[in-house]
Design a protein around this motif. Structure first.
Motif, mmCIF file in Angstrom:
data_model
loop_
_atom_site.group_PDB
_atom_site.id
_atom_site.type_symbol
_atom_site.label_atom_id
_atom_site.label_comp_id
_atom_site.label_asym_id
_atom_site.label_seq_id
_atom_site.Cartn_x
_atom_site.Cartn_y
_atom_site.Cartn_z
ATOM 1 N N ASN A 1 18.324 -31.848 31.739
ATOM 2 C CA ASN A 1 17.432 -32.602 32.438
ATOM 3 C C ASN A 1 17.817 -34.096 32.969
ATOM 4 O OD1 ASN A 1 15.313 -30.786 31.498
ATOM 5 N ND2 ASN A 1 15.395 -31.879 29.679
ATOM 6 N N GLN A 2 19.327 -33.882 32.973
ATOM 7 C CA GLN A 2 19.822 -35.358 33.591
ATOM 8 C C GLN A 2 19.784 -36.675 32.883
ATOM 9 O OE1 GLN A 2 22.335 -34.767 36.068
ATOM 10 N NE2 GLN A 2 21.733 -32.501 35.400
ATOM 11 N N HIS A 3 19.399 -36.591 31.685
ATOM 12 C CA HIS A 3 18.962 -37.751 30.856
ATOM 13 C C HIS A 3 19.932 -37.695 29.634
ATOM 14 C CE1 HIS A 3 15.935 -35.777 28.249
ATOM 15 N NE2 HIS A 3 15.377 -35.694 29.509
ATOM 16 N N VAL A 4 19.977 -38.688 28.992
ATOM 17 C CA VAL A 4 20.940 -38.657 27.601
ATOM 18 C C VAL A 4 20.284 -37.836 26.653
ATOM 19 C CG1 VAL A 4 21.791 -40.212 25.855
ATOM 20 C CG2 VAL A 4 21.952 -41.167 28.052
ATOM 21 N N ASN A 5 21.087 -36.877 25.993
ATOM 22 C CA ASN A 5 20.474 -35.977 25.257
ATOM 23 C C ASN A 5 20.139 -36.644 23.903
ATOM 24 O OD1 ASN A 5 21.155 -34.115 22.674
ATOM 25 N ND2 ASN A 5 20.359 -32.808 24.457
ATOM 26 N N ASN A 6 19.077 -36.331 23.405
ATOM 27 C CA ASN A 6 18.679 -37.227 22.038
ATOM 28 C C ASN A 6 19.455 -37.448 21.007
ATOM 29 O OD1 ASN A 6 17.487 -35.283 19.867
ATOM 30 N ND2 ASN A 6 16.806 -34.426 21.630
ATOM 31 N N GLN A 7 20.337 -36.562 20.685
ATOM 32 C CA GLN A 7 21.261 -36.645 19.481
ATOM 33 C C GLN A 7 22.346 -37.479 19.823
ATOM 34 O OE1 GLN A 7 24.585 -35.378 19.288
ATOM 35 N NE2 GLN A 7 24.740 -33.891 20.765
ATOM 36 N N LYS A 8 22.608 -37.822 21.152
ATOM 37 C CA LYS A 8 23.755 -38.677 21.399
ATOM 38 C C LYS A 8 23.342 -40.000 20.982
ATOM 39 C CE LYS A 8 26.153 -35.790 23.612
ATOM 40 N NZ LYS A 8 27.406 -35.367 23.049
ATOM 41 N N TYR A 9 22.084 -40.463 21.059
ATOM 42 C CA TYR A 9 21.787 -41.670 20.328
ATOM 43 C C TYR A 9 21.954 -41.980 19.111
ATOM 44 C CZ TYR A 9 19.048 -42.148 24.809
ATOM 45 O OH TYR A 9 18.778 -42.294 26.014
ATOM 46 N N ILE A 10 21.889 -40.786 18.263
ATOM 47 C CA ILE A 10 22.272 -40.632 16.846
ATOM 48 C C ILE A 10 23.603 -41.000 16.668
ATOM 49 C CG2 ILE A 10 22.196 -39.382 14.785
ATOM 50 C CD1 ILE A 10 19.741 -37.693 15.857
ATOM 51 N N GLU A 11 24.540 -40.385 17.354
ATOM 52 C CA GLU A 11 25.893 -40.517 17.297
ATOM 53 C C GLU A 11 26.149 -42.031 17.686
ATOM 54 O OE1 GLU A 11 27.611 -37.983 20.081
ATOM 55 O OE2 GLU A 11 27.687 -36.097 18.874
ATOM 56 N N MET A 12 25.531 -42.653 18.807
ATOM 57 C CA MET A 12 26.041 -44.051 18.927
ATOM 58 C C MET A 12 25.618 -44.897 17.594
ATOM 59 S SD MET A 12 25.124 -44.482 22.925
ATOM 60 C CE MET A 12 23.843 -43.402 23.074
ATOM 61 N N ALA A 13 24.544 -44.856 17.161
ATOM 62 C CA ALA A 13 23.586 -45.457 16.136
ATOM 63 C C ALA A 13 24.553 -45.313 14.809
ATOM 64 C CB ALA A 13 22.408 -45.256 15.994
ATOM 65 N N LEU A 14 24.957 -44.259 14.516
ATOM 66 C CA LEU A 14 25.832 -43.969 13.312
ATOM 67 C C LEU A 14 27.019 -44.878 13.102
ATOM 68 C CD1 LEU A 14 25.475 -40.100 12.899
ATOM 69 C CD2 LEU A 14 24.758 -41.773 11.204
ATOM 70 N N ALA A 15 27.665 -45.342 14.412
ATOM 71 C CA ALA A 15 28.725 -45.960 14.372
ATOM 72 C C ALA A 15 28.533 -47.521 13.850
ATOM 73 C CB ALA A 15 29.150 -46.492 15.701
ATOM 74 N N TYR A 16 27.217 -47.813 13.519
ATOM 75 C CA TYR A 16 27.025 -49.299 12.994
ATOM 76 C C TYR A 16 26.679 -49.079 11.486
ATOM 77 C CZ TYR A 16 26.760 -49.739 17.952
ATOM 78 O OH TYR A 16 26.917 -49.940 19.190
ATOM 79 N N LEU A 17 26.482 -48.020 10.892
ATOM 80 C CA LEU A 17 26.426 -47.929 9.566
ATOM 81 C C LEU A 17 27.355 -48.625 8.617
ATOM 82 C CD1 LEU A 17 25.008 -44.253 8.948
ATOM 83 C CD2 LEU A 17 23.741 -46.478 9.236
ATOM 84 N N PRO A 18 26.812 -48.930 7.569
ATOM 85 C CA PRO A 18 27.669 -49.587 6.530
ATOM 86 C C PRO A 18 28.641 -48.621 5.915
ATOM 87 C CG PRO A 18 25.796 -49.812 5.714
ATOM 88 C CD PRO A 18 25.644 -49.490 6.974
ATOM 89 N N ASP A 19 30.043 -48.882 5.700
ATOM 90 C CA ASP A 19 30.717 -47.665 4.970
ATOM 91 C C ASP A 19 30.068 -47.387 3.610
ATOM 92 O OD1 ASP A 19 32.538 -48.170 6.879
ATOM 93 O OD2 ASP A 19 34.019 -49.666 5.855
ATOM 94 N N GLY A 20 30.170 -45.920 3.506
ATOM 95 C CA GLY A 20 29.541 -45.427 2.061
ATOM 96 C C GLY A 20 28.192 -45.335 2.069
ATOM 97 N N ALA A 21 27.394 -45.528 3.194
ATOM 98 C CA ALA A 21 25.934 -45.449 3.080
ATOM 99 C C ALA A 21 25.525 -44.061 2.978
ATOM 100 C CB ALA A 21 25.373 -46.058 4.423
ATOM 101 N N LYS A 22 24.597 -43.536 2.128
ATOM 102 C CA LYS A 22 24.206 -42.148 2.085
ATOM 103 C C LYS A 22 22.755 -42.273 2.665
ATOM 104 C CE LYS A 22 27.636 -40.520 -0.092
ATOM 105 N NZ LYS A 22 28.380 -39.558 0.544
ATOM 106 N N ILE A 23 22.518 -41.734 3.902
ATOM 107 C CA ILE A 23 21.197 -41.676 4.287
ATOM 108 C C ILE A 23 20.221 -40.628 3.848
ATOM 109 C CG2 ILE A 23 20.125 -41.150 6.766
ATOM 110 C CD1 ILE A 23 22.839 -41.768 8.039
#
Length: 237
Positions: free
Chosen positions: A166-188
């Protein structure tokens, strides 16, 4: 209800040999796509009419993350289809024991891609998606709110590899980007995402990070705009 069976591949795991969150969401997307394709109302049907189902909200409750070589069943239950809105549950369970591993709620909007506005589902869609009973799970508010102090991180520029058909950012890509800011060892234990606006090639996204004990929020705002396009919320054990 629709189900398919799979096995967790090496290409889908993280450093702990567990299924990546991005791979988990891909399984969910694939499940609804497979169902729609088998019903004859899939990607070609939609794009041929200038339409697309766009996800507005995910709530993903994790019981146990599947691991390398686990045999799993991925399922989806459309439980409400009214006007331009479609509501779906998803689940992932152990194919051997039947243990429920993941429970999901989601909200989708049917969009006219040319007019960029919601449009009602047609008769083929209304007839095709047989509605089922909602999963037994906690259903949270679909609106995500962040309060208090936050920090901003480096701008992310939307590139071609982030886009879907659809030529827009796939919704799971935002998850990949957001995961980069999680604290080490965080269990979601719970991931929630609210999508307010699609992002396109060349958009510059400013991440704002909200940290609290036991949770983290990430809001992605397109540079020059006032309101976030996407909000991600993580709750930890």
């Amino acid at each position: 209800m629709y189900e398919f069976e799979s096995r967790v591949r090496y290409s889908e795991i993280d450093v702990n040999c567990e299924l990546k969150w991005s791979a988990l969401v891909n399984y969910l997307q694939d499940c609804s796509t497979f169902q729609s394709e088998e019903l004859g109302i899939g990607v070609d049907y939609l794009l041929g009419r200038g339409l697309a189902w766009v996800v507005n909200y995910w709530q993903i409750d994790l019981i146990r993350m599947p691991k390398l070589t686990d045999k799993i069943i991925i399922g989806t239950i459309p439980y409400e289809l009214k006007g331009f809105l479609g509501l779906r549950n998803f689940y992932i369970k152990d194919a051997v024991t039947g243990e429920m591993l993941v429970k999901v709620n989601s909200v989708w909007t049917l969009i006219d891609l040319n007019k960029v506005r919601p449009v009602k589902a047609d008769e083929n869609m209304m007839d095709g998606y047989v509605l089922g009973d909602k999963l037994d799970m906690e259903y949270t508010d679909r609106k995500i709110s962040f309060e208090g102090d936050f920090r901003t991180e480096a701008c992310i520029v939307v590139d071609k590899w982030m886009l879907d058909p659809n030529q827009h950012v796939n919704n799971q890509k935002y998850i990949e980007m957001a995961l980069a800011y999680l604290p080490d060892g965080a269990k979601i234990r719970r991931l929630r995402i609210e999508y307010s606006k699609s992002c396109f090639l060349g958009d510059r996204l400013i991440p704002a990070i909200y940290e609290k004990e036991g949770s983290l929020g990430v809001a992605f705002t397109i540079e020059g705009e006032a309101k976030p396009a996407v909000k991600c919320s993580f709750d930890f054990d």
